[in-house]
Design a protein around this motif. Structure first.
Motif, PDB file in Angstrom:
ATOM      1  N   ALA A 448       0.667  -1.224   0.000  1.00  0.00           N
ATOM      2  CA  ALA A 448      -0.135   0.021   0.048  1.00  0.00           C
ATOM      3  C   ALA A 448       0.816   1.311   0.001  1.00  0.00           C
ATOM      4  N   ILE A 449       1.924   1.174   0.782  1.00  0.00           N
ATOM      5  CA  ILE A 449       2.905   2.270   0.919  1.00  0.00           C
ATOM      6  C   ILE A 449       3.695   2.449  -0.580  1.00  0.00           C
ATOM      7  N   GLU A 450       4.089   1.427  -1.200  1.00  0.00           N
ATOM      8  CA  GLU A 450       4.716   1.600  -2.290  1.00  0.00           C
ATOM      9  C   GLU A 450       3.797   2.403  -3.340  1.00  0.00           C
ATOM     10  N   LYS A 451       2.479   1.730  -3.610  1.00  0.00           N
ATOM     11  CA  LYS A 451       1.567   2.438  -4.458  1.00  0.00           C
ATOM     12  C   LYS A 451       1.474   3.759  -4.101  1.00  0.00           C
ATOM     13  N   ALA A 452       1.197   4.176  -2.593  1.00  0.00           N
ATOM     14  CA  ALA A 452       0.751   5.525  -2.289  1.00  0.00           C
ATOM     15  C   ALA A 452       1.953   6.538  -2.841  1.00  0.00           C
ATOM     16  N   ASP A 455       1.370   7.894  -5.857  1.00  0.00           N
ATOM     17  CA  ASP A 455       0.032   8.680  -5.822  1.00  0.00           C
ATOM     18  C   ASP A 455      -1.233   8.040  -6.049  1.00  0.00           C
ATOM     19  N   ASP A 456      -0.985   6.560  -6.013  1.00  0.00           N
ATOM     20  CA  ASP A 456      -2.255   5.678  -6.264  1.00  0.00           C
ATOM     21  C   ASP A 456      -2.707   5.237  -4.611  1.00  0.00           C
ATOM     22  N   TYR A 457      -3.744   5.516  -4.158  1.00  0.00           N
ATOM     23  CA  TYR A 457      -4.133   5.371  -2.738  1.00  0.00           C
ATOM     24  C   TYR A 457      -5.141   4.349  -2.351  1.00  0.00           C
ATOM     25  N   ARG A 458      -5.614   3.728  -3.716  1.00  0.00           N
ATOM     26  CA  ARG A 458      -6.519   2.667  -3.600  1.00  0.00           C
ATOM     27  C   ARG A 458      -6.294   1.617  -2.696  1.00  0.00           C
ATOM     28  N   GLU A 459      -4.965   1.042  -2.571  1.00  0.00           N
ATOM     29  CA  GLU A 459      -4.512   0.136  -1.904  1.00  0.00           C
ATOM     30  C   GLU A 459      -4.884   0.354  -0.408  1.00  0.00           C
ATOM     31  N   ILE A 460      -4.590   1.518  -0.158  1.00  0.00           N
ATOM     32  CA  ILE A 460      -4.744   1.761   1.359  1.00  0.00           C
ATOM     33  C   ILE A 460      -6.370   1.427   1.763  1.00  0.00           C
ATOM     34  N   GLU A 461      -7.192   2.132   0.742  1.00  0.00           N
ATOM     35  CA  GLU A 461      -8.684   2.124   0.948  1.00  0.00           C
ATOM     36  C   GLU A 461      -9.015   0.555   1.035  1.00  0.00           C
ATOM     37  N   ASN A 462      -8.464  -0.161  -0.012  1.00  0.00           N
ATOM     38  CA  ASN A 462      -8.928  -1.614  -0.017  1.00  0.00           C
ATOM     39  C   ASN A 462      -8.311  -2.484   1.179  1.00  0.00           C
ATOM     40  N   LEU A 463      -7.468  -2.162   1.898  1.00  0.00           N
ATOM     41  CA  LEU A 463      -6.841  -2.742   3.165  1.00  0.00           C
ATOM     42  C   LEU A 463      -7.894  -2.352   4.398  1.00  0.00           C
ATOM     43  N   MET A 464      -8.025  -1.185   4.255  1.00  0.00           N
ATOM     44  CA  MET A 464      -9.044  -0.645   5.407  1.00  0.00           C
ATOM     45  C   MET A 464     -10.395  -1.388   5.349  1.00  0.00           C
ATOM     46  N   ASN A 465     -10.909  -1.585   4.088  1.00  0.00           N
ATOM     47  CA  ASN A 465     -12.197  -2.443   3.788  1.00  0.00           C
ATOM     48  C   ASN A 465     -12.048  -3.690   4.754  1.00  0.00           C
ATOM     49  N   VAL A 466     -10.909  -4.330   4.848  1.00  0.00           N
ATOM     50  CA  VAL A 466     -10.916  -5.631   5.367  1.00  0.00           C
ATOM     51  C   VAL A 466     -10.480  -5.469   6.886  1.00  0.00           C
ATOM     52  N   LEU A 467      -9.645  -4.213   6.991  1.00  0.00           N
ATOM     53  CA  LEU A 467      -9.146  -4.135   8.497  1.00  0.00           C
ATOM     54  C   LEU A 467     -10.287  -3.680   9.613  1.00  0.00           C
ATOM     55  N   VAL A 468     -11.318  -3.098   8.935  1.00  0.00           N
ATOM     56  CA  VAL A 468     -12.366  -2.611   9.810  1.00  0.00           C
ATOM     57  C   VAL A 468     -13.349  -3.768  10.138  1.00  0.00           C
ATOM     58  N   SER A 469     -13.120  -4.804   9.709  1.00  0.00           N
ATOM     59  CA  SER A 469     -13.941  -6.043  10.013  1.00  0.00           C
ATOM     60  C   SER A 469     -13.237  -7.265   9.864  1.00  0.00           C
ATOM     61  N   PRO A 470     -12.357  -7.206  10.614  1.00  0.00           N
ATOM     62  CA  PRO A 470     -11.090  -8.240  10.373  1.00  0.00           C
ATOM     63  C   PRO A 470     -11.577  -9.912  10.369  1.00  0.00           C
ATOM     64  N   CYS A 471     -12.671 -10.195  11.071  1.00  0.00           N
ATOM     65  CA  CYS A 471     -13.296 -11.411  11.422  1.00  0.00           C
ATOM     66  C   CYS A 471     -14.186 -11.885  10.260  1.00  0.00           C
ATOM     67  N   GLU A 472     -14.472 -10.738   9.695  1.00  0.00           N
ATOM     68  CA  GLU A 472     -15.747 -11.254   8.710  1.00  0.00           C
ATOM     69  C   GLU A 472     -15.075 -11.870   7.071  1.00  0.00           C
ATOM     70  N   GLU A 473     -15.788 -12.387   6.307  1.00  0.00           N
ATOM     71  CA  GLU A 473     -15.293 -12.695   5.267  1.00  0.00           C
ATOM     72  C   GLU A 473     -15.505 -11.701   4.259  1.00  0.00           C
ATOM     73  N   HIS A 474     -14.479 -11.620   3.487  1.00  0.00           N
ATOM     74  CA  HIS A 474     -14.487 -10.369   2.286  1.00  0.00           C
ATOM     75  C   HIS A 474     -14.193 -11.059   1.024  1.00  0.00           C
ATOM     76  N   PRO A 475     -15.063 -11.693   0.447  1.00  0.00           N
ATOM     77  CA  PRO A 475     -14.717 -12.387  -0.890  1.00  0.00           C
ATOM     78  C   PRO A 475     -13.945 -11.812  -1.798  1.00  0.00           C
ATOM     79  N   ASP A 476     -14.139 -10.496  -2.114  1.00  0.00           N
ATOM     80  CA  ASP A 476     -13.414  -9.832  -2.967  1.00  0.00           C
ATOM     81  C   ASP A 476     -11.830  -9.604  -2.741  1.00  0.00           C
ATOM     82  N   PHE A 477     -11.495  -9.738  -1.096  1.00  0.00           N
ATOM     83  CA  PHE A 477     -10.304  -9.419  -1.070  1.00  0.00           C
ATOM     84  C   PHE A 477      -9.478 -10.677  -0.256  1.00  0.00           C
ATOM     85  N   GLU A 478      -9.903 -11.730  -1.021  1.00  0.00           N
ATOM     86  CA  GLU A 478      -9.441 -13.183  -0.231  1.00  0.00           C
ATOM     87  C   GLU A 478      -7.853 -13.082  -0.379  1.00  0.00           C
TER      88      GLU A 478
END
Ligand code: AMP
Ligand code: MG
Length: 497
Positions: A448-452, A455-478
């Protein structure tokens, strides 16, 4: 109305005498851009998600505009670094902007990390680089959503201002939220630097009374004993309890802080000051995440003892407040018991065991030895174990550990489960709520840092998607839950950020 247009600040720290801080404004960064905004942290200040599009945030984050109602200041403190006392610390690259009260009446410190030089910068440039801001942003939000007390992160801003480390990097800031920014090192500063004379420890007492009034007044019985030996003991006992509990939570989650100097220890028991931390991939007692930690002082297995040692340093700094110093020792003596009880309880949750039996500590010990010997992925092991028993699970675990001790351990575990009051289905569900599928692996943060940095910040947002509910399943981010690649295990992180 608690937002940028007219937030309600109650800046209590800046009302303390001026020997507690230096008031000064941030030094602006050039051409600032918003990198990330945490909607979840924004709620703490009644900021809606749409705030991320507001230019004011970027201007405030880059020191180009003041947050209305703020009164920026750099706090003075000291601390023990790698075991040695350093009398000259303080906010060298961060400022407490002020204390904002939300609509629920909660007060949040706003601290801008990377805000420029202060009288406590020593030889530093007062800046923070993008990678270190992103690392704190991701980790504090990740730990929070694992249920571990921590400071929070509202946003990250980067800029065109060059900052010189091993290479030239982008000057950046992180807006940190915390209920308190008081560290063990604040007390040490006023203990060790007290002038001679009758009123020697005046500032130390002022700080203790202020801290208790702001953060510990709700403790049972405190109102009647504040300002007395008993009141200070009650306060110190609570700090000891919270510290022992926090470190038990780190150990159970496989988190290593990396730089547990006393100036990085929060008085309210939050995980504080993220630097060269690491979430463990392969379980290893001797895991050292800080490349600069040559002696392994802050290795994973050392954290509980270091927490105790740090509480001891705080206790020493509080001595002048007590007529009877024995009270300090008595409070400190509680640490090992609180730590062990909490850690055992958390590990039993991870194993899905509802009630403790005498041999359970041994069951845990044997498992950890097995994981250590085979350098097995800690997070994946417990996540897969959460579906036990099934043939597929046993196979997956065997593949993961390739250790001959696994089968006998699973036999004992299965027998132990027969005496567990929960049925398999309930237990499996509960285990999945405490054994995260997703953690902030070092290599994921690095990607995420290397992309940022491009100037590409999408990886940070993607990671945050799973980190805010780390015990749930996130099929898009398997893919975030997979074993890390070999290069990802060898990344080195040091303090130079
Ligand atoms: P840390 O390693 O971030 O906990 O910082 C230890 C001490 O060094 C604190 O007093 C920081 O404020 C200070 N410090 C760290 N980096 C810088 C920097 N780039 N400029 C000035 N002070 C710094
Ligand atoms: Mg620090």
């Amino acid at each position: 109305m608690n937002n940028l247009d007219g937030g309600h600040f109650n800046n209590t720290y800046s009302c303390l005498p001026d020997y507690f801080y230096t008031k000064l404004d941030p030094t602006p960064l050039e051409n600032p851009r918003l990198v990330a905004f945490s909607a979840s942290a924004g709620q703490l200040l009644d900021l809606e998600d749409s705030w991320k599009t507001r230019e004011e945030l970027t201007l405030i984050g880059s020191g180009n505009r003041a947050w209305p109602g703020s009164e920026p200041l750099a706090m003075v403190y000291s601390g023990h670094q790698f075991g040695a006392y350093n009398p000259q610390l303080g906010d060298g690259r961060g400022l407490l902007l002020g204390e904002l009260v939300n609509t629920r009446g909660e007060k949040w410190d706003l601290h801008l990390k990377g805000a420029g030089q202060t009288p406590y910068s020593r030889f530093g440039d007062g800046r923070a680089v993008l990678r270190s801001c992103i690392r704190e942003y991701l980790a504090s939000e990740a730990l929070h959503h694992l249920g571990i007390p921590t400071t929070r992160a509202l946003f990250v801003v980067t800029s065109d201002t060059p900052v010189y480390r091993e290479t030239t990097e982008a000057g950046s800031t992180l807006l940190r939220l915390a209920r308190s920014h008081i560290r063990f090192g604040h007390f040490e500063y006023f203990y060790y630097s007290a002038p001679s004379g009758k009123k020697r420890y005046k500032a130390l007492k002022e700080l203790a009374d202020y801290t208790i009034e702001q953060h510990f007044h709700d403790l049972e019985g405190m109102a009647a004993i504040a300002g007395s030996d008993r009141g200070y003991q009650r306060f110190y006992s609570e700090v000891v309890r919270r510290t022992a509990t926090l470190i038990a939570q780190w150990q159970a989650a496989g988190f290593a802080h990396g730089i547990m100097n006393t100036d990085n220890m929060s008085i309210i028991g939050d995980t504080f000051d993220y630097g060269p931390y690491g979430f463990m991939d392969d379980f290893n007692w001797y895991y050292i995440c800080n490349h600069s930690d040559h002696s392994g002082r802050y290795a994973f297995s050392q954290q509980p003892d270091i927490g105790y040692w740090n509480c001891g340093r705080l206790g020493q700094a509080l001595v002048p407040l007590f007529d009877d110093g024995e009270l300090i020792q008595k409070a400190l003596d509680q640490y090992p018991k609180i730590y062990t009880q909490t850690y055992t309880r958390l590990m039993l949750y991870k194993l899905g065991l509802a009630e403790e039996e005498q041999d359970d500590a041994e069951l845990v010990r044997n498992l950890l030895q097995l994981l250590h010997d085979s350098r097995c992925d800690y997070t994946r092991f417990f996540r897969i174990l959460s579906s036990f028993p099934s043939e597929q699970t046993s196979e997956q675990l065997a593949q993961l550990t390739s250790n001959s001790s696994l089968a006998p351990w699973l036999d004992i575990y299965q027998k132990r489960l027969k005496r567990n009051p929960l049925n398999d289905q309930t237990r499996q569900q509960q285990m999945k709520q405490v054994n995260p599928k997703y953690i902030l692996r070092n290599y994921l943060a690095q990607q995420a840092i290397e992309k940022a940095e491009q100037d590409d910040y999408r990886e940070i947002e993607n990671l945050m998607n799973v980190l805010v509910s780390p015990c749930e399943e996130h099929p898009d981010f398997e893919h975030y839950a997979q074993k890390p690649p070999e290069w990802g295990k060898k990344l080195e992180v040091s303090c130079s950020s």
